[in-house]
Design a protein around this motif. Structure first.
Motif, PDB file in Angstrom:
ATOM      1  N   ARG A 142       0.788  -1.159   0.039  1.00  0.00           N
ATOM      2  CA  ARG A 142       0.004  -0.033   0.049  1.00  0.00           C
ATOM      3  C   ARG A 142       0.722   0.957  -0.087  1.00  0.00           C
ATOM      4  O   ARG A 142       0.738   2.332  -0.756  1.00  0.00           O
ATOM      5  N   GLU A 143       1.984   1.458   0.964  1.00  0.00           N
ATOM      6  CA  GLU A 143       2.800   2.484   1.049  1.00  0.00           C
ATOM      7  C   GLU A 143       3.543   2.695  -0.314  1.00  0.00           C
ATOM      8  O   GLU A 143       3.635   3.831  -0.903  1.00  0.00           O
ATOM      9  N   ARG A 144       3.992   1.354  -1.051  1.00  0.00           N
ATOM     10  CA  ARG A 144       4.746   1.775  -2.227  1.00  0.00           C
ATOM     11  C   ARG A 144       3.872   2.044  -3.453  1.00  0.00           C
ATOM     12  O   ARG A 144       4.037   2.917  -4.141  1.00  0.00           O
ATOM     13  N   ALA A 145       2.444   1.428  -3.338  1.00  0.00           N
ATOM     14  CA  ALA A 145       1.462   2.252  -4.373  1.00  0.00           C
ATOM     15  C   ALA A 145       1.164   3.257  -4.059  1.00  0.00           C
ATOM     16  O   ALA A 145       1.205   4.309  -5.283  1.00  0.00           O
ATOM     17  N   MET A 146       1.225   3.902  -2.974  1.00  0.00           N
ATOM     18  CA  MET A 146       0.722   5.289  -2.757  1.00  0.00           C
ATOM     19  C   MET A 146       1.858   6.219  -3.237  1.00  0.00           C
ATOM     20  O   MET A 146       1.567   7.344  -3.822  1.00  0.00           O
ATOM     21  N   ALA A 147       3.156   5.938  -2.875  1.00  0.00           N
ATOM     22  CA  ALA A 147       4.298   6.479  -3.335  1.00  0.00           C
ATOM     23  C   ALA A 147       4.206   6.708  -4.915  1.00  0.00           C
ATOM     24  O   ALA A 147       4.760   7.692  -5.296  1.00  0.00           O
ATOM     25  N   ALA A 148       4.214   5.557  -5.548  1.00  0.00           N
ATOM     26  CA  ALA A 148       4.012   5.566  -6.985  1.00  0.00           C
ATOM     27  C   ALA A 148       3.058   6.568  -7.633  1.00  0.00           C
ATOM     28  O   ALA A 148       3.118   7.157  -8.549  1.00  0.00           O
ATOM     29  N   LEU A 149       1.821   6.610  -6.752  1.00  0.00           N
ATOM     30  CA  LEU A 149       0.800   7.585  -7.198  1.00  0.00           C
ATOM     31  C   LEU A 149       1.066   8.875  -7.008  1.00  0.00           C
ATOM     32  O   LEU A 149       0.914   9.889  -8.136  1.00  0.00           O
ATOM     33  N   GLU A 150       2.089   9.372  -6.068  1.00  0.00           N
ATOM     34  CA  GLU A 150       2.433  10.450  -5.939  1.00  0.00           C
ATOM     35  C   GLU A 150       3.222  11.000  -6.865  1.00  0.00           C
ATOM     36  O   GLU A 150       3.285  11.981  -7.360  1.00  0.00           O
ATOM     37  N   THR A 151       4.163  10.039  -7.378  1.00  0.00           N
ATOM     38  CA  THR A 151       5.150  10.393  -8.460  1.00  0.00           C
ATOM     39  C   THR A 151       4.469  10.851  -9.525  1.00  0.00           C
ATOM     40  O   THR A 151       4.938  11.729 -10.472  1.00  0.00           O
ATOM     41  N   VAL A 152       3.326   9.872 -10.020  1.00  0.00           N
ATOM     42  CA  VAL A 152       2.602  10.627 -11.166  1.00  0.00           C
ATOM     43  C   VAL A 152       1.603  11.492 -10.892  1.00  0.00           C
ATOM     44  O   VAL A 152       0.801  11.965 -11.937  1.00  0.00           O
ATOM     45  N   GLY A 153       1.508  12.186  -9.745  1.00  0.00           N
ATOM     46  CA  GLY A 153       0.674  13.375  -9.312  1.00  0.00           C
ATOM     47  C   GLY A 153      -0.779  13.027  -8.961  1.00  0.00           C
ATOM     48  O   GLY A 153      -1.615  13.584  -9.247  1.00  0.00           O
ATOM     49  N   LEU A 154      -1.171  11.645  -8.720  1.00  0.00           N
ATOM     50  CA  LEU A 154      -2.323  11.159  -8.503  1.00  0.00           C
ATOM     51  C   LEU A 154      -2.649  10.616  -7.156  1.00  0.00           C
ATOM     52  O   LEU A 154      -3.258   9.794  -6.647  1.00  0.00           O
ATOM     53  N   GLY A 155      -1.745  11.040  -6.178  1.00  0.00           N
ATOM     54  CA  GLY A 155      -1.841  10.719  -4.916  1.00  0.00           C
ATOM     55  C   GLY A 155      -3.311  10.996  -4.234  1.00  0.00           C
ATOM     56  O   GLY A 155      -3.759  10.040  -3.261  1.00  0.00           O
ATOM     57  N   ASN A 156      -3.881  11.878  -4.814  1.00  0.00           N
ATOM     58  CA  ASN A 156      -5.392  12.512  -4.331  1.00  0.00           C
ATOM     59  C   ASN A 156      -6.466  11.587  -5.286  1.00  0.00           C
ATOM     60  O   ASN A 156      -7.567  11.889  -4.614  1.00  0.00           O
ATOM     61  N   ARG A 157      -6.071  10.647  -5.958  1.00  0.00           N
ATOM     62  CA  ARG A 157      -6.745   9.807  -6.832  1.00  0.00           C
ATOM     63  C   ARG A 157      -6.836   8.307  -6.213  1.00  0.00           C
ATOM     64  O   ARG A 157      -7.466   7.320  -7.126  1.00  0.00           O
ATOM     65  N   ALA A 158      -6.088   8.059  -5.282  1.00  0.00           N
ATOM     66  CA  ALA A 158      -5.851   6.721  -4.780  1.00  0.00           C
ATOM     67  C   ALA A 158      -7.233   5.751  -4.896  1.00  0.00           C
ATOM     68  O   ALA A 158      -7.176   4.609  -5.046  1.00  0.00           O
ATOM     69  N   ASP A 159      -8.176   6.246  -4.377  1.00  0.00           N
ATOM     70  CA  ASP A 159      -9.580   5.690  -4.037  1.00  0.00           C
ATOM     71  C   ASP A 159     -10.289   5.555  -5.271  1.00  0.00           C
ATOM     72  O   ASP A 159     -11.449   4.979  -5.147  1.00  0.00           O
ATOM     73  N   HIS A 160      -9.828   6.313  -6.270  1.00  0.00           N
ATOM     74  CA  HIS A 160     -10.881   6.321  -7.486  1.00  0.00           C
ATOM     75  C   HIS A 160     -10.741   5.051  -8.302  1.00  0.00           C
ATOM     76  O   HIS A 160      -9.626   4.651  -8.526  1.00  0.00           O
ATOM     77  N   LYS A 161     -11.846   4.587  -8.910  1.00  0.00           N
ATOM     78  CA  LYS A 161     -11.825   3.351 -10.136  1.00  0.00           C
ATOM     79  C   LYS A 161     -11.490   4.112 -11.378  1.00  0.00           C
ATOM     80  O   LYS A 161     -11.701   5.385 -11.656  1.00  0.00           O
ATOM     81  N   PRO A 162     -10.699   3.279 -12.085  1.00  0.00           N
ATOM     82  CA  PRO A 162     -10.403   3.745 -13.477  1.00  0.00           C
ATOM     83  C   PRO A 162     -11.636   4.345 -14.428  1.00  0.00           C
ATOM     84  O   PRO A 162     -11.367   5.603 -14.954  1.00  0.00           O
ATOM     85  N   GLY A 163     -12.786   4.059 -13.990  1.00  0.00           N
ATOM     86  CA  GLY A 163     -14.009   4.626 -14.927  1.00  0.00           C
ATOM     87  C   GLY A 163     -14.383   5.947 -14.303  1.00  0.00           C
ATOM     88  O   GLY A 163     -14.865   6.898 -14.921  1.00  0.00           O
ATOM     89  N   GLU A 164     -13.988   6.278 -13.152  1.00  0.00           N
ATOM     90  CA  GLU A 164     -14.001   7.741 -12.385  1.00  0.00           C
ATOM     91  C   GLU A 164     -12.813   8.780 -12.861  1.00  0.00           C
ATOM     92  O   GLU A 164     -12.782   9.719 -12.422  1.00  0.00           O
ATOM     93  N   MET A 165     -11.746   8.291 -13.777  1.00  0.00           N
ATOM     94  CA  MET A 165     -10.739   9.178 -14.045  1.00  0.00           C
ATOM     95  C   MET A 165     -10.784   9.273 -15.591  1.00  0.00           C
ATOM     96  O   MET A 165     -11.295   8.452 -16.428  1.00  0.00           O
ATOM     97  N   SER A 166     -10.153  10.329 -15.950  1.00  0.00           N
ATOM     98  CA  SER A 166     -10.043  10.747 -17.432  1.00  0.00           C
ATOM     99  C   SER A 166      -8.943   9.659 -17.899  1.00  0.00           C
ATOM    100  O   SER A 166      -8.017   9.006 -17.245  1.00  0.00           O
ATOM    101  N   GLY A 167      -8.958   9.557 -19.315  1.00  0.00           N
ATOM    102  CA  GLY A 167      -7.831   8.595 -20.011  1.00  0.00           C
ATOM    103  C   GLY A 167      -6.553   9.098 -19.699  1.00  0.00           C
ATOM    104  O   GLY A 167      -5.752   8.193 -19.233  1.00  0.00           O
ATOM    105  N   GLY A 168      -5.974  10.166 -19.396  1.00  0.00           N
ATOM    106  CA  GLY A 168      -4.788  10.751 -18.999  1.00  0.00           C
ATOM    107  C   GLY A 168      -4.429  10.397 -17.770  1.00  0.00           C
ATOM    108  O   GLY A 168      -3.368   9.738 -17.496  1.00  0.00           O
ATOM    109  N   GLN A 169      -5.257  10.307 -16.815  1.00  0.00           N
ATOM    110  CA  GLN A 169      -5.035   9.939 -15.576  1.00  0.00           C
ATOM    111  C   GLN A 169      -5.033   8.409 -15.423  1.00  0.00           C
ATOM    112  O   GLN A 169      -4.195   8.105 -14.470  1.00  0.00           O
ATOM    113  N   GLN A 170      -5.884   7.779 -16.103  1.00  0.00           N
ATOM    114  CA  GLN A 170      -5.527   6.223 -16.171  1.00  0.00           C
ATOM    115  C   GLN A 170      -4.527   5.806 -16.618  1.00  0.00           C
ATOM    116  O   GLN A 170      -3.723   4.896 -16.086  1.00  0.00           O
ATOM    117  N   GLN A 171      -3.998   6.550 -17.738  1.00  0.00           N
ATOM    118  CA  GLN A 171      -2.763   6.017 -18.517  1.00  0.00           C
ATOM    119  C   GLN A 171      -1.388   6.514 -17.039  1.00  0.00           C
ATOM    120  O   GLN A 171      -0.474   5.587 -16.885  1.00  0.00           O
TER     121      GLN A 171
END
Ligand code: ADP
Ligand code: MG
Length: 244
Positions: A142-171
């Protein structure tokens, strides 16, 4: 010492550049697909080297063999003939377990279609490679997944499912998933093929950052503008490398 690619060596050691300069070495690699009586030479006698921390684009028109090449480089498929060495190791000598270790630990994959699991929130998608790599405990995953999401600028979207995100965010989630094992190499097959220009810029910026942090980047694209981001371009056409 060359890089070992076994599960026992998780996390992967850095490739020793003094001894093994080429992360990727293809010598006379061909891939023939046979369907019934029909043979397609998807790759024909391709030889190439990619050095550690290079950023290389592989370009060519549709059907030229780019994805076939990526599947071979990513140990997802094997050549019909020729030699493929990864960090000095002869990939043909690897058994299934070693191949899956290489895929899980040494290489991060990014695909055009994102390939996220729609029923899992972003961070669960990102932790998946760590679930497959034995021995990483849930809290650390969980910690490493959160750190990787921070790296791509999506730390605040960790609990969103793919369908709730734009294509760019999904990538970007897919890039975080590619990063979470801290692989030495990123293989990206048309990662911007389904993105608008703003999201394309974001993803290319991320690849630049990953390159700056020491990774080897192989970017497959048929878009000229995208290929310009790389240090070097390898062109293929009808399964053959175009001599530059
Ligand atoms: P690209 O990614 O550049 O569009 P591909 O590597 O997907 O090209 O395909 C190269 C050639 O190999 C094409 O002619 C394609 O139809 C053929 N090909 C790719 N995968 C297969 C397969 N699994 N079986 C048969 N033919 C294939
Ligand atoms: Mg393709």
């Amino acid at each position: 010492m060359t890089a070992t690619l076994s599960r026992a060596s998780y996390p992967p050691p850095a490739v020793d550049r003094a001894v093994e300069p080429s992360v990727i070495e293809l010598i006379d690699v061909s891939k023939i697909y046979r369907t019934g009586d029909v043979e397609v030479g998807a790759l024909r006698n391709v030889s190439l080297h990619i050095e550690e921390n290079e950023f290389v684009a592989i370009t060519g028109p549709s059907g030229s063999g780019k994805s076939t090449l990526m599947h071979i480089l990513g140990c997802l498929d094997v050549p019909t003939s020729g030699i493929f060495r990864l960090a000095g190791h002869d990939v043909q000598s690897f058994d299934e377990n070693q191949l899956s270790d290489v895929r899980n630990v040494f290489i991060g994959f990014v695909f055009q279609q994102f390939n996220l699991l729609s029923y899992l929130p972003a961070w669960r998608n990102v932790e998946l490679p760590l679930v497959y790599a034995n021995g990483v405990r849930p809290a650390e995953r969980r910690e490493r997944a959160m750190a990787a999401l921070e790296t791509v600028g999506l730390g605040n979207r960790a609990d969103h499912k793919p369908g709730e995100m734009s294509g760019g965010q999904q990538q970007r989630v897919a890039v975080a998933r590619a990063l979470v094992t801290e692989p030495g190499m990123i293989l990206a097959d048309e990662p911007t093929g389904n993105l608008d220009s703003t999201s394309t810029a974001d993803v290319l910026e991320l690849l630049d950052q990953l390159h700056d942090s020491g990774r080897t980047i192989v970017l497959i694209t048929h878009e000229h503008d995208v290929a310009l981001r790389a240090q070097r371009t390898i062109q293929i056409r009808d399964g053959r490398k175009v001599q530059s």
